[in-house]
Motif scaffolding. Sequence first.
Motif, PDB file in Angstrom:
ATOM      1  N   THR A  51      19.385  59.397  39.731  1.00 50.77           N
ATOM      2  CA  THR A  51      19.065  60.812  39.827  1.00 50.77           C
ATOM      3  C   THR A  51      17.702  61.068  39.201  1.00 50.77           C
ATOM      4  O   THR A  51      17.461  60.694  38.061  1.00 50.77           O
ATOM      5  CB  THR A  51      20.131  61.661  39.091  1.00 50.77           C
ATOM      6  OG1 THR A  51      21.391  61.353  39.665  1.00 50.77           O
ATOM      7  CG2 THR A  51      19.838  63.125  39.229  1.00 50.77           C
ATOM      8  N   MET A  52      16.840  61.717  39.953  1.00 53.58           N
ATOM      9  CA  MET A  52      15.488  62.004  39.483  1.00 53.58           C
ATOM     10  C   MET A  52      15.470  63.301  38.685  1.00 53.58           C
ATOM     11  O   MET A  52      16.063  64.297  39.098  1.00 53.58           O
ATOM     12  CB  MET A  52      14.559  62.117  40.692  1.00 53.58           C
ATOM     13  CG  MET A  52      13.124  62.257  40.332  1.00 53.58           C
ATOM     14  SD  MET A  52      12.492  60.693  39.710  1.00 53.58           S
ATOM     15  CE  MET A  52      10.826  60.803  40.213  1.00 53.58           C
ATOM     16  N   ARG A  53      14.806  63.280  37.556  1.00 54.88           N
ATOM     17  CA  ARG A  53      14.662  64.470  36.724  1.00 54.88           C
ATOM     18  C   ARG A  53      13.185  64.686  36.425  1.00 54.88           C
ATOM     19  O   ARG A  53      12.413  63.739  36.395  1.00 54.88           O
ATOM     20  CB  ARG A  53      15.428  64.314  35.411  1.00 54.88           C
ATOM     21  CG  ARG A  53      16.924  64.277  35.585  1.00 54.88           C
ATOM     22  CD  ARG A  53      17.624  64.084  34.240  1.00 54.88           C
ATOM     23  NE  ARG A  53      19.049  64.021  34.401  1.00 54.88           N
ATOM     24  CZ  ARG A  53      19.864  65.072  34.342  1.00 54.88           C
ATOM     25  NH1 ARG A  53      19.376  66.258  34.105  1.00 54.88           N
ATOM     26  NH2 ARG A  53      21.158  64.937  34.507  1.00 54.88           N
ATOM     27  N   ILE A 111      13.617  71.653  43.431  1.00 54.68           N
ATOM     28  CA  ILE A 111      14.380  72.508  42.517  1.00 54.68           C
ATOM     29  C   ILE A 111      14.299  73.912  43.079  1.00 54.68           C
ATOM     30  O   ILE A 111      13.198  74.384  43.397  1.00 54.68           O
ATOM     31  CB  ILE A 111      13.804  72.474  41.088  1.00 54.68           C
ATOM     32  CG1 ILE A 111      14.099  71.145  40.413  1.00 54.68           C
ATOM     33  CG2 ILE A 111      14.333  73.635  40.246  1.00 54.68           C
ATOM     34  CD1 ILE A 111      13.543  71.019  39.012  1.00 54.68           C
ATOM     35  N   ASP A 136      17.112  67.984  43.494  1.00 55.00           N
ATOM     36  CA  ASP A 136      18.163  67.835  44.502  1.00 55.00           C
ATOM     37  C   ASP A 136      17.842  66.648  45.412  1.00 55.00           C
ATOM     38  O   ASP A 136      16.856  65.934  45.204  1.00 55.00           O
ATOM     39  CB  ASP A 136      18.374  69.140  45.284  1.00 55.00           C
ATOM     40  CG  ASP A 136      17.184  69.534  46.147  1.00 55.00           C
ATOM     41  OD1 ASP A 136      16.306  68.681  46.424  1.00 55.00           O
ATOM     42  OD2 ASP A 136      17.137  70.711  46.557  1.00 55.00           O
ATOM     43  N   GLN A 137      18.651  66.437  46.439  1.00 56.92           N
ATOM     44  CA  GLN A 137      18.479  65.277  47.326  1.00 56.92           C
ATOM     45  C   GLN A 137      17.170  65.310  48.100  1.00 56.92           C
ATOM     46  O   GLN A 137      16.725  64.286  48.609  1.00 56.92           O
ATOM     47  CB  GLN A 137      19.665  65.157  48.298  1.00 56.92           C
ATOM     48  CG  GLN A 137      19.761  66.276  49.313  1.00 56.92           C
ATOM     49  CD  GLN A 137      20.522  67.496  48.818  1.00 56.92           C
ATOM     50  OE1 GLN A 137      20.784  67.646  47.629  1.00 56.92           O
ATOM     51  NE2 GLN A 137      20.880  68.375  49.737  1.00 56.92           N
ATOM     52  N   ARG A 150      14.878  68.512  30.840  1.00 56.82           N
ATOM     53  CA  ARG A 150      14.785  67.600  31.984  1.00 56.82           C
ATOM     54  C   ARG A 150      15.743  68.137  33.037  1.00 56.82           C
ATOM     55  O   ARG A 150      16.949  68.067  32.870  1.00 56.82           O
ATOM     56  CB  ARG A 150      15.170  66.185  31.583  1.00 56.82           C
ATOM     57  CG  ARG A 150      14.188  65.544  30.641  1.00 56.82           C
ATOM     58  CD  ARG A 150      14.609  64.116  30.290  1.00 56.82           C
ATOM     59  NE  ARG A 150      13.771  63.559  29.269  1.00 56.82           N
ATOM     60  CZ  ARG A 150      12.633  62.904  29.508  1.00 56.82           C
ATOM     61  NH1 ARG A 150      12.228  62.740  30.739  1.00 56.82           N
ATOM     62  NH2 ARG A 150      11.915  62.432  28.527  1.00 56.82           N
ATOM     63  N   LEU A 151      15.173  68.676  34.111  1.00 54.96           N
ATOM     64  CA  LEU A 151      15.993  69.257  35.174  1.00 54.96           C
ATOM     65  C   LEU A 151      16.069  68.302  36.355  1.00 54.96           C
ATOM     66  O   LEU A 151      15.090  67.660  36.729  1.00 54.96           O
ATOM     67  CB  LEU A 151      15.423  70.601  35.621  1.00 54.96           C
ATOM     68  CG  LEU A 151      15.363  71.699  34.551  1.00 54.96           C
ATOM     69  CD1 LEU A 151      14.889  73.007  35.166  1.00 54.96           C
ATOM     70  CD2 LEU A 151      16.714  71.896  33.887  1.00 54.96           C
ATOM     71  N   GLU A 152      17.245  68.240  36.934  1.00 56.06           N
ATOM     72  CA  GLU A 152      17.526  67.321  38.026  1.00 56.06           C
ATOM     73  C   GLU A 152      17.013  67.859  39.367  1.00 56.06           C
ATOM     74  O   GLU A 152      17.210  69.029  39.691  1.00 56.06           O
ATOM     75  CB  GLU A 152      19.046  67.125  38.104  1.00 56.06           C
ATOM     76  CG  GLU A 152      19.492  66.026  38.993  1.00 56.06           C
ATOM     77  CD  GLU A 152      20.991  65.777  38.883  1.00 56.06           C
ATOM     78  OE1 GLU A 152      21.604  65.540  39.934  1.00 56.06           O
ATOM     79  OE2 GLU A 152      21.530  65.840  37.761  1.00 56.06           O
ATOM     80  N   TYR A 169      17.781  77.968  40.431  1.00 55.23           N
ATOM     81  CA  TYR A 169      18.142  76.955  39.434  1.00 55.23           C
ATOM     82  C   TYR A 169      17.145  76.983  38.272  1.00 55.23           C
ATOM     83  O   TYR A 169      17.533  76.973  37.099  1.00 55.23           O
ATOM     84  CB  TYR A 169      18.182  75.591  40.113  1.00 55.23           C
ATOM     85  CG  TYR A 169      18.480  74.415  39.220  1.00 55.23           C
ATOM     86  CD1 TYR A 169      19.656  74.337  38.482  1.00 55.23           C
ATOM     87  CD2 TYR A 169      17.593  73.340  39.150  1.00 55.23           C
ATOM     88  CE1 TYR A 169      19.927  73.231  37.680  1.00 55.23           C
ATOM     89  CE2 TYR A 169      17.864  72.233  38.358  1.00 55.23           C
ATOM     90  CZ  TYR A 169      19.029  72.188  37.625  1.00 55.23           C
ATOM     91  OH  TYR A 169      19.298  71.091  36.832  1.00 55.23           O
TER      92      TYR A 169
END
Length: 94
Positions: free
Chosen positions: A1-3, A26, A21-22, A17-19, A30
């Motif tokens: 998962t990329m953050r 972002i 999406d696919q 650090r926010l994730e 969110y």
Amino acid sequence: TMRVKIMENANLASMLRLELDQNGAISLEYLQSYFKEASGLKFQDVSTGEWNTVLFENGHFLFNSDDVNADTMFVIHRLVEKSTSFAHNLVEKK
């Protein structure tokens, strides 16, 4: 998962650090759940010192894989009140 690392301007203590999406994005919703009234994201190119904005499209901030690395810090941008000086009201729109 990329953050990605995101913080308030000049406030390292606010860093989160926010994730992504696919789609490597972002959503504004969110982002605003963590940073109230955020309207944009910017980052500084370490080689030139120039500030760049993160592309905003269809309600999402789209991160270029070239810009996302362990050292990149994305900084919250907010719209400012109209009563402030013109220079502080400039918001880049793509």
